[in-house]
Design a protein around this motif. Structure first.
Motif, mmCIF file in Angstrom:
data_model
loop_
_atom_site.group_PDB
_atom_site.id
_atom_site.type_symbol
_atom_site.label_atom_id
_atom_site.label_comp_id
_atom_site.label_asym_id
_atom_site.label_seq_id
_atom_site.Cartn_x
_atom_site.Cartn_y
_atom_site.Cartn_z
ATOM 1 N N GLY A 46 0.840 -1.210 0.000
ATOM 2 C CA GLY A 46 0.000 0.000 0.000
ATOM 3 C C GLY A 46 0.869 1.252 0.000
ATOM 4 N N LEU A 47 0.734 2.040 -1.053
ATOM 5 C CA LEU A 47 1.612 3.203 -1.245
ATOM 6 C C LEU A 47 0.993 4.476 -0.652
ATOM 7 C CD1 LEU A 47 4.124 4.515 -2.625
ATOM 8 C CD2 LEU A 47 2.721 4.740 -4.684
ATOM 9 N N ILE A 48 1.724 5.096 0.253
ATOM 10 C CA ILE A 48 1.278 6.367 0.855
ATOM 11 C C ILE A 48 2.259 7.451 0.424
ATOM 12 C CG2 ILE A 48 0.701 7.579 2.991
ATOM 13 C CD1 ILE A 48 0.395 4.810 4.335
ATOM 14 N N THR A 94 2.166 -4.766 3.635
ATOM 15 C CA THR A 94 3.248 -3.770 3.638
ATOM 16 C C THR A 94 2.688 -2.385 3.341
ATOM 17 O OG1 THR A 94 4.804 -5.391 2.712
ATOM 18 C CG2 THR A 94 5.408 -3.075 2.474
ATOM 19 N N VAL A 95 3.232 -1.380 4.013
ATOM 20 C CA VAL A 95 2.985 -0.006 3.550
ATOM 21 C C VAL A 95 4.304 0.590 3.067
ATOM 22 C CG1 VAL A 95 0.886 0.726 4.754
ATOM 23 C CG2 VAL A 95 3.077 0.797 5.973
ATOM 24 N N VAL A 96 4.201 1.359 1.998
ATOM 25 C CA VAL A 96 5.362 2.069 1.454
ATOM 26 C C VAL A 96 5.155 3.555 1.720
ATOM 27 C CG1 VAL A 96 6.738 2.558 -0.614
ATOM 28 C CG2 VAL A 96 5.549 0.365 -0.396
ATOM 29 N N ILE A 117 3.377 2.329 13.651
ATOM 30 C CA ILE A 117 2.882 1.393 12.622
ATOM 31 C C ILE A 117 3.176 -0.044 13.047
ATOM 32 C CG2 ILE A 117 3.128 0.600 10.220
ATOM 33 C CD1 ILE A 117 3.817 3.520 9.455
ATOM 34 N N LYS A 118 4.386 -0.262 13.541
ATOM 35 C CA LYS A 118 4.754 -1.619 13.972
ATOM 36 C C LYS A 118 3.854 -2.085 15.111
ATOM 37 C CE LYS A 118 7.828 -3.124 11.307
ATOM 38 N NZ LYS A 118 7.489 -4.264 10.478
ATOM 39 N N ARG A 119 3.620 -1.169 16.051
ATOM 40 C CA ARG A 119 2.867 -1.535 17.255
ATOM 41 C C ARG A 119 1.381 -1.729 16.955
ATOM 42 N NH1 ARG A 119 4.287 2.826 20.161
ATOM 43 N NH2 ARG A 119 2.258 3.820 19.885
ATOM 44 N N GLU A 120 0.815 -0.792 16.229
ATOM 45 C CA GLU A 120 -0.641 -0.778 16.067
ATOM 46 C C GLU A 120 -1.124 -1.548 14.843
ATOM 47 O OE1 GLU A 120 -2.591 0.548 18.410
ATOM 48 O OE2 GLU A 120 -0.821 1.247 19.520
ATOM 49 N N ALA A 121 -0.284 -1.636 13.818
ATOM 50 C CA ALA A 121 -0.757 -2.296 12.586
ATOM 51 C C ALA A 121 0.037 -3.564 12.269
ATOM 52 C CB ALA A 121 -0.674 -1.316 11.411
ATOM 53 N N GLY A 122 1.255 -3.637 12.770
ATOM 54 C CA GLY A 122 2.075 -4.838 12.544
ATOM 55 C C GLY A 122 2.393 -5.092 11.073
ATOM 56 N N LEU A 123 2.489 -4.031 10.289
ATOM 57 C CA LEU A 123 2.781 -4.217 8.854
ATOM 58 C C LEU A 123 4.272 -4.065 8.583
ATOM 59 C CD1 LEU A 123 -0.088 -2.054 7.296
ATOM 60 C CD2 LEU A 123 -0.045 -4.530 7.664
ATOM 61 N N ALA A 124 4.725 -4.682 7.487
ATOM 62 C CA ALA A 124 6.085 -4.408 7.019
ATOM 63 C C ALA A 124 6.118 -2.964 6.516
ATOM 64 C CB ALA A 124 6.468 -5.370 5.899
ATOM 65 N N ILE A 125 7.247 -2.303 6.737
ATOM 66 C CA ILE A 125 7.365 -0.887 6.361
ATOM 67 C C ILE A 125 8.503 -0.709 5.367
ATOM 68 C CG2 ILE A 125 7.848 1.455 7.181
ATOM 69 C CD1 ILE A 125 6.823 0.555 9.945
ATOM 70 N N THR A 126 8.143 -0.136 4.230
ATOM 71 C CA THR A 126 9.144 0.241 3.234
ATOM 72 C C THR A 126 9.210 1.757 3.202
ATOM 73 O OG1 THR A 126 8.526 -1.668 1.898
ATOM 74 C CG2 THR A 126 9.800 0.054 0.799
ATOM 75 N N LEU A 127 10.402 2.304 3.269
ATOM 76 C CA LEU A 127 10.567 3.752 3.166
ATOM 77 C C LEU A 127 11.107 4.103 1.789
ATOM 78 C CD1 LEU A 127 12.250 4.464 6.634
ATOM 79 C CD2 LEU A 127 9.813 4.578 6.040
ATOM 80 N N GLY A 144 12.153 0.369 13.419
ATOM 81 C CA GLY A 144 11.377 -0.774 12.924
ATOM 82 C C GLY A 144 11.161 -0.842 11.422
ATOM 83 N N ALA A 145 11.713 0.115 10.672
ATOM 84 C CA ALA A 145 11.539 0.051 9.207
ATOM 85 C C ALA A 145 12.241 -1.198 8.670
ATOM 86 C CB ALA A 145 12.124 1.296 8.551
ATOM 87 N N ASP A 146 11.621 -1.842 7.695
ATOM 88 C CA ASP A 146 12.159 -3.100 7.161
ATOM 89 C C ASP A 146 12.930 -2.903 5.864
ATOM 90 O OD1 ASP A 146 10.568 -5.192 8.880
ATOM 91 O OD2 ASP A 146 9.131 -3.652 8.267
ATOM 92 N N ARG A 147 12.437 -1.980 5.026
ATOM 93 C CA ARG A 147 12.962 -1.909 3.650
ATOM 94 C C ARG A 147 13.141 -0.448 3.243
ATOM 95 N NH1 ARG A 147 7.829 -5.456 1.963
ATOM 96 N NH2 ARG A 147 8.326 -7.284 3.213
ATOM 97 N N TYR A 148 14.000 -0.244 2.273
ATOM 98 C CA TYR A 148 14.196 1.120 1.753
ATOM 99 C C TYR A 148 14.338 1.047 0.236
ATOM 100 C CZ TYR A 148 15.131 6.061 2.490
ATOM 101 O OH TYR A 148 15.017 7.430 2.534
ATOM 102 N N LEU A 149 13.599 1.901 -0.428
ATOM 103 C CA LEU A 149 13.688 1.987 -1.897
ATOM 104 C C LEU A 149 14.440 3.242 -2.277
ATOM 105 C CD1 LEU A 149 9.967 1.482 -3.071
ATOM 106 C CD2 LEU A 149 11.778 -0.238 -3.033
ATOM 107 N N LEU A 150 15.515 3.068 -3.037
ATOM 108 C CA LEU A 150 16.242 4.223 -3.565
ATOM 109 C C LEU A 150 16.704 3.843 -4.971
ATOM 110 C CD1 LEU A 150 17.304 7.066 -2.830
ATOM 111 C CD2 LEU A 150 19.421 5.981 -2.081
ATOM 112 N N ARG A 151 15.918 4.264 -5.933
ATOM 113 C CA ARG A 151 16.301 3.911 -7.304
ATOM 114 C C ARG A 151 17.609 4.604 -7.652
ATOM 115 N NH1 ARG A 151 11.174 4.296 -11.392
ATOM 116 N NH2 ARG A 151 9.860 2.674 -10.513
ATOM 117 N N ILE A 152 18.481 3.892 -8.339
ATOM 118 C CA ILE A 152 19.757 4.479 -8.723
ATOM 119 C C ILE A 152 19.547 5.456 -9.890
ATOM 120 C CG2 ILE A 152 20.381 2.580 -10.298
ATOM 121 C CD1 ILE A 152 22.851 4.380 -7.982
#
Ligand code: SAH
Length: 346
Positions: A46-48, A94-96, A117-127, A144-152
């Motif tokens: 889910g993209l925010i 997951t939320v992005v 987000i981790k506590r209340e929703a328990g979703l994976a987090i992508t920044l 608690g962030a799990d992932r990071y997107l940084l396009r080259i």
């Protein structure tokens, strides 16, 4: 040969390939590898799009700071939390959290939000919040962030200087190194067909994805925004990669073969160039992830990276139903849970 060990020359030749039978072989090979490695599940992220403020001036991007005719917004923490809960209700794992490079996003406020987000929703987090200091990347990881997107965006140093004015030499690559070292699942990617991108440059980018063993790789066509400098650039150079759907599919399919276990999204940019079945086509040619937008509709049109983005008027609920139907129509399954990158299955 179409294997994960193919050479730079082979990759470039495939990017240039136009013979329909040969291309059919490319699509089938990518789809077979996708099935053997990441399977039939299609994961929803889910993209925010939480802010369109940006201090950078990337030549291709409609959010670039120097663009003055764009109304800027930054969602409140309360608004972001509401989107996260909506993503959870819709069943996304997951939320992005994505934005321009917004100096007004306070790192501590983000860290609090990540913990919430981790506590209340328990979703994976992508920044996907752009280039930040190592301390900030660490703060968010520890929160608690799990992932990071940084396009080259490009691995070619000279071309990088052109499209990212003012960017310190090597800073994107250095930031990607830091993200790996901090233990994030790391995503990267490129646009296909940016004016000035040659077949040779794009082939090197794809090879680099394999070398760095990315967990996620996002690839979409460059869609010129009229209020950016790249809209005025001549694209008739002999080696210029066109920004077409089919060349983007070639890049996605080759990436699936080169990086068999990576999560590859069917990008919104691909859905924008082909509104009818852009996402399905990508899912059939190597992709295994979709990123439905859960940003409030009133902000979506302002997150104008490029014009006429697909799905800007739909509600999150409509996106889920539409995408779910498309996935089932391909005989694929809607993935459950976070859908993290699995290693060593292939
Ligand atoms: N500020 C963040 C997020 C950028 S938006 C960052 O820099 O990482 C996410 C992606 O949109 C970018 O990485 C870029 O590849 C893509 N994008 C930007 N402008 C685009 C355009 N005109 N057409 C297609 N994709 C674009």
């Amino acid at each position: 040969m179409l294997t994960r060990f193919m050479t730079l020359e082979t990759i470039e030749a495939w990017l240039r390939e136009t013979n329909p039978e040969r291309l059919e072989l490319l699509w089938q090979t990518a789809d077979k590898v996708r099935k053997q490695t990441v399977g039939d599940e299609v994961y929803f992220r889910g993209l925010i799009e939480l802010s369109n403020y940006c201090s950078r001036n990337c030549l291709y991007c409609g959010l670039r700071g120097e663009r003055k005719n764009l109304e800027r917004y930054r969602m409140t923490v309360g608004e972001i939390k509401a989107c996260v809960l909506e993503a959870k209700v819709l069943g996304y794992g997951t939320v992005v959290l994505q934005s321009g490079e917004d100096p007004g996003l306070d790192p501590e406020v983000m860290a609090d939000l990540i913990r919430w987000i981790k506590r209340e929703a328990g979703l994976a987090i992508t920044l996907s919040l752009g280039e930040r200091s190592e301390a900030v990347f660490r703060l968010w990881k520890q929160a608690g962030a799990d992932r990071y997107l940084l396009r080259i965006e490009t691995t070619d140093d000279a071309f990088m200087q052109v499209i990212h004015p003012g960017e310190p030499h090597g800073s994107r690559k250095a930031n990607i190194d830091r993200l790996f070292a901090l233990g994030y699942e790391v995503g990267s990617g490129v646009m296909v067909g940016i004016p000035g991108q040659t077949y040779g440059i794009l082939a090197k980018d794809l090879l680099w994805f394999r070398e760095r063993d990315f967990d996620m790789i996002g690839i979409g066509p460059h869609l010129a925004h009229p209020d950016t400098p790249l809209a005025k650039v001549n694209t008739n150079q002999p080696d210029q990669v066109p920004n077409t759907e089919v060349v983007t599919h070639k890049a996605v399919a080759l990436t699936r073969i080169l990086c068999p276990e990576a999560n590859l999204p069917a990008t919104t940019a691909l859905a924008t160039v082909n509104r009818e079945d852009g996402r399905e086509m990508a899912l059939k040619r190597g992709a295994n992830v979709v990123m439905p937008n859960v940003t409030p509709t009133k902000y979506r049109k302002l997150y104008e990276i490029y014009p006429s983005k697909a799905c800007i008027d739909e509600t999150a609920d409509m996106c889920k139903n539409c995408l779910g139907g498309r996935i089932l129509s391909l005989d694929r399954k809607v993935g459950k849970g976070p859908g993290a990158r699995q290693r060593n299955k292939y």
